[in-house]
Every structure is written in C-alpha cells, then in structure tokens.
Design a protein around this motif. Structure first.
Motif, short mmCIF file in Angstrom:
data_model
loop_
_atom_site.label_atom_id
_atom_site.label_comp_id
_atom_site.label_asym_id
_atom_site.label_seq_id
_atom_site.Cartn_x
_atom_site.Cartn_y
_atom_site.Cartn_z
N THR A 1 67.44 61.09 88.78
CA THR A 1 66.84 61.24 87.45
C THR A 1 67.18 60.03 86.58
O THR A 1 68.33 59.57 86.59
CB THR A 1 67.37 62.52 86.77
OG1 THR A 1 67.05 63.63 87.60
CG2 THR A 1 66.74 62.71 85.40
N PRO A 2 66.21 59.48 85.84
CA PRO A 2 66.49 58.34 84.95
C PRO A 2 67.64 58.65 84.00
O PRO A 2 67.73 59.74 83.45
CB PRO A 2 65.19 58.16 84.18
CG PRO A 2 64.13 58.72 85.07
CD PRO A 2 64.79 59.88 85.78
N GLY A 3 68.52 57.69 83.83
CA GLY A 3 69.64 57.85 82.91
C GLY A 3 70.84 58.58 83.47
O GLY A 3 71.81 58.81 82.75
N THR A 4 70.80 58.96 84.75
CA THR A 4 71.94 59.67 85.35
C THR A 4 73.16 58.75 85.36
O THR A 4 73.15 57.70 86.00
CB THR A 4 71.61 60.09 86.80
OG1 THR A 4 70.47 60.94 86.79
CG2 THR A 4 72.79 60.80 87.44
N PRO A 5 74.24 59.12 84.66
CA PRO A 5 75.39 58.23 84.59
C PRO A 5 76.21 58.19 85.89
O PRO A 5 76.81 57.17 86.22
CB PRO A 5 76.22 58.80 83.43
CG PRO A 5 75.83 60.24 83.38
CD PRO A 5 74.39 60.31 83.81
N ASP A 6 76.25 59.32 86.60
CA ASP A 6 77.03 59.39 87.84
C ASP A 6 76.17 60.05 88.92
O ASP A 6 75.92 61.26 88.87
CB ASP A 6 78.31 60.21 87.61
CG ASP A 6 79.19 60.27 88.86
OD1 ASP A 6 78.83 59.63 89.87
OD2 ASP A 6 80.22 60.97 88.82
N ASP B 1 65.32 51.29 87.99
CA ASP B 1 65.59 50.33 86.93
C ASP B 1 67.07 49.95 86.95
O ASP B 1 67.84 50.43 87.79
CB ASP B 1 65.18 50.91 85.58
CG ASP B 1 66.10 52.03 85.13
OD1 ASP B 1 66.61 52.78 85.98
OD2 ASP B 1 66.30 52.19 83.91
N GLY B 2 67.47 49.06 86.03
CA GLY B 2 68.83 48.57 86.04
C GLY B 2 69.87 49.65 85.86
O GLY B 2 70.92 49.65 86.52
N PRO C 1 64.02 56.90 75.89
CA PRO C 1 65.38 57.42 75.95
C PRO C 1 66.16 56.97 77.18
O PRO C 1 67.39 56.92 77.15
CB PRO C 1 65.16 58.94 75.96
CG PRO C 1 63.77 59.13 76.49
CD PRO C 1 62.99 57.95 75.98
N ALA C 2 65.47 56.63 78.28
CA ALA C 2 66.17 56.25 79.50
C ALA C 2 65.82 54.85 79.97
O ALA C 2 66.63 54.20 80.63
CB ALA C 2 65.86 57.25 80.62
N ILE C 3 64.63 54.37 79.66
CA ILE C 3 64.17 53.07 80.16
C ILE C 3 63.66 52.23 79.01
O ILE C 3 62.79 52.64 78.26
CB ILE C 3 63.05 53.26 81.21
CG1 ILE C 3 63.57 54.06 82.41
CG2 ILE C 3 62.50 51.91 81.67
CD1 ILE C 3 62.49 54.44 83.40
N SER C 4 64.21 51.02 78.87
CA SER C 4 63.75 50.10 77.83
C SER C 4 63.99 48.68 78.30
O SER C 4 65.11 48.30 78.62
CB SER C 4 64.49 50.35 76.51
OG SER C 4 63.94 49.55 75.48
N ALA D 1 55.67 51.35 75.32
CA ALA D 1 55.52 52.66 75.94
C ALA D 1 56.88 53.20 76.32
O ALA D 1 57.74 52.45 76.80
CB ALA D 1 54.63 52.56 77.19
N LYS D 2 57.09 54.47 76.10
CA LYS D 2 58.41 55.06 76.33
C LYS D 2 58.57 55.60 77.75
O LYS D 2 59.51 56.33 78.05
CB LYS D 2 58.69 56.16 75.30
CG LYS D 2 58.78 55.62 73.87
CD LYS D 2 59.05 56.71 72.87
CE LYS D 2 59.32 56.14 71.49
NZ LYS D 2 58.22 55.31 70.98
N GLU D 3 57.65 55.25 78.64
CA GLU D 3 57.68 55.67 80.03
C GLU D 3 57.61 57.19 80.17
O GLU D 3 58.40 57.81 80.89
CB GLU D 3 58.90 55.11 80.76
CG GLU D 3 58.66 53.74 81.37
CD GLU D 3 57.47 53.68 82.34
OE1 GLU D 3 57.59 54.15 83.47
OE2 GLU D 3 56.41 53.17 81.93
#
Length: 398
Positions: free
Chosen positions: A213-218, A239-240, A55-58, A92-94
């Motif tokens: 947190t992974p996926g934090t937009p701001d 990650d990116g 959901p956050a890292i791919s 793996a979905k991390e």
C-alpha cells in the motif's frame, strides 16, 4: 509512477558549450545545444499533469524538470516549430477523481497535447484527453488504456519493458522464483499480474506479486512473506517512499537475494535512507543521467541552467524526457499547431532521439511493440547500482 523514456546528438560525448558561450549553464553540453534560437511565433499550449500534493505520492521535481525542458526549447530550439510553448500544469493527487479533474482541465484549456510525467491512473485520463482529440504522451504506461488507445504515445517500453528485462535477466541467472513488491495504486497491480506473470512464465521463472500500500512505513510482513519458499531474487516496483520501505525491510531481514529495481528507487532520499542496501542491484531505467553520453550531458546542462535547485536524480528525469520527447517529435508540425496537427506530427516522426537515453530512438507508428501499439520504442537501459546510488555500466537492452 513507474518507469521510466531532435537531432541535437550527433557523435561526440561533449562539446564546447559552457557557462561562457552556451547561454549560461555551468555544465558543458553537446556542441550547438545552447544555440540562440528563441521561439517567436504564436504560442502553443501544452498540458502537463504530474503527481503532486497527494497524501502518499508527490513528485514536484518531475514537473520542474518538464518546465525546464520547455524553457530550454523556447530559448534554444525555437519552441515547437517556432511556436513558444506555454505550459498548462495540473497537480494530480494520484487518485482517479483528481486525475480525471486534471484531464478535464486540459480539455477546457484547449491544449494541443498533454504530457503526463508518470501516473498509475492513466485509465482515468486517457479516455477524456484522447476523446477530445488531444494527444496524450508519457514516458511509461501502466494501464491498458495507455498501451492501446489511439492518440496515446508511450515513449519507452517503461513498465512492460522493465518487467521483460527483469524476466530475461532472471532467466539468464538461472533463477526459478522472483518476488515482486509492487505499489498498490491505480492499475499497477493488475498490470503486473497481466503482463508480468506472462513474461516471467515465458522465461521459465515463477513471479510472485506482493502488493504494498502507498505510504506503508514498514513493509516487513509483506517482504518476509515474499522471501519464503525459495525466492532467489526480488523486484521492487514503486515510488521512492515504497522503495525505502521495502529496501529497509530487506535490510532488517538480512535478505541476500539479488535485487532488481526501477528508477524511483534511485532517488537520493532513498539512497540516504537505505545506505549500501542498493549496492550491486540491477536497475531498469528509461534514462541515463550520469554518464558522458551526449544525452546525459545535455540533461545535466539543461537542469543546471533552468532548474538549478532541483535534485536531478531519482525519477526527476521522467518529466524532462516526456516534455522534450514531445517537443522533438512535434517539430514537424504543419500550419497552426492544433491538437490534430500535433497528433499527426507525432505519428509520422521517425527515429526521434529519446531524451537522456544513450542513443535510443523512438517512432510512434505502432510497430515497436505490436501487442502494445502506443509504445514507441522497445529498448531501455539496464545498469548496476554502485555506492551512493550511482548508475554504472549502462547497457541498452530490448
């Protein structure tokens, strides 16, 4: 997901192999790199675990680069000691459960070694894989399990090496306080606290760790807090997606502190999103993919031939480096290429050229970093980020 690192390389930066005489690549490669040397023996199964579909890292490009390295070896290096490589992949979905499932699949498939492109969940996989007598190889370890467990091989100093390089540079510049924005996944925060703070303390620099947190937009609140109280430089470790969030926040806040980053921050998507915010940053990487060094040229040529539609920047090279590093280290395998035989070959290989790493070599005998006996080299590359995310002035450090 952190950092990131055969005697094909002899001396010249470029050879004569090209689209007309090298097997198809339109990028010139080191002489002899595309010789016709197909693998013809019995297959050897090599496991490949990559963060993909979470959901956050791919990072599917990591897998594609590893697969390209295996295809290249099968056609031009005789595979592994003459055995064609059969890649057994698992996405793996991390998260610990997903990574454990991939590890169990590797054991069930009876692979002779497992390549992990990058992960913050090594602690969930290492006991399963090495417990089955299968060697586990990655370019950069982030967990104690990866850095200390026999049967695990970490090609470059990676995460610990990047932290050491950042601490050394901060001390050279006279900085007294650095804020590190670190992705909060797996054991990365704990490892940064355990390894980073000691390394920075020894250099006379205070390190403040700010989890993101992974996926934090701001991430502006976290970034703003990290800039308080005299912070003179910042480090971005993630990650990116996280790099984009943190760098945009630094831009929004008008931050003038010096920036130190790792390889995922050079992903083209990050560069496109943050504009010139990265310009002038120091980057600590396990691979040089832009220069005329033979290994950099070989990387571009292999990707051009076997994965022409894959973006080669950012963290993509970690998949290539891990797979080709294993292939090079295992070339001395004796007899049937069982897990035990491959493990012995890796342990006894000396001064193996690190893929895409400007002449750095690795030896996995536990002497490179004695406190982290699975690390196979204490050297990495420090460079400056120029316009468009280009890496300039690479220097081997360590």
């Amino acid at each position: 997901m952190l950092l990131a690192i055969p005697a094909l390389v002899a001396g010249t930066a470029c050879g004569t192999d090209s689209a007309d005489d090298s097997g198809g690549s339109s990028v010139e490669a080191p002489e002899g790199a595309f010789a016709d040397n197909p693998a013809t023996g019995t297959p050897i199964k090599i496991g490949l675990i990559n963060p993909e579909g979470g959901p956050a890292i791919s990072m599917p490009e990591n897998r594609q680069a590893a697969e390209a390295a295996a295809e290249y070896a099968n056609a031009h290096l005789g595979g592994i000691a003459g055995h064609p490589i059969e890649v057994v992949s698992c996405a793996a979905k991390e998260d610990p459960a997903s990574n454990q499932d991939c590890a169990n699949q590797m054991v069930e498939q009876g692979v002779s070694a497992v390549v992990v492109t990058t992960s913050g969940n090594g602690a969930a996989m290492v006991p399963i894989i090495t417990g089955a007598g299968i060697p586990y190889l990655t370019t950069s370890g982030t967990s104690a399990a990866e850095l200390t467990t026999p049967g695990t091989y970490v090609l470059s100093p990676g995460f610990p090496g990047a932290l050491a390089g950042m601490a050394s540079y901060a001390a050279e510049q006279g900085y007294k306080k650095v804020a590190a924005y670190v992705i909060d996944t797996g054991t990365v925060i704990a490892s940064t606290e355990a390894v980073g703070k000691g390394t920075f303390d020894a250099a006379g620099v205070e390190l403040q760790v700010a989890p993101v947190t992974p996926g934090t937009p701001d991430s502006t609140p976290q970034v703003s807090a990290g800039l308080a109280d005299g912070t003179e430089a910042v480090a971005v470790i993630g990650d990116g997606t996280m790099c984009t969030s943190v760098l945009k926040s630094l831009q929004t806040l008008g931050a003038t502190q010096a920036k130190m980053v790792i390889q995922p921050c050079l992903d083209p998507a990050v560069v496109d999103a943050v504009g010139d915010t990265l310009d002038g940053s120091l980057v600590f990487i396990g691979a040089d993919i832009d220069s005329d060094e033979p290994e950099a040229v070989l990387y571009r040529a292999v990707m051009d031939e076997y994965a022409p539609d894959v973006e080669i920047g950012g963290f993509t090279s970690t998949g290539y480096a891990a797979m080709l590093g294993l292939i090079r280290a295992a070339q001395g395998v004796q007899g049937e290429p069982t897990a035990a035989a491959v493990n012995e070959a890796i342990k006894t290989a000396k001064d193996v050229p690190m893929p895409a790493a400007d002449g750095i070599t690795f030896t996995c005998d536990g002497t490179a970093m004695p406190m982290m006996p699975t690390v196979c080299s204490n050297k990495m590359i420090r460079a400056t980020v120029a316009e468009g995310g280009r890496v300039t002035s690479p220097v081997v450090v360590g």
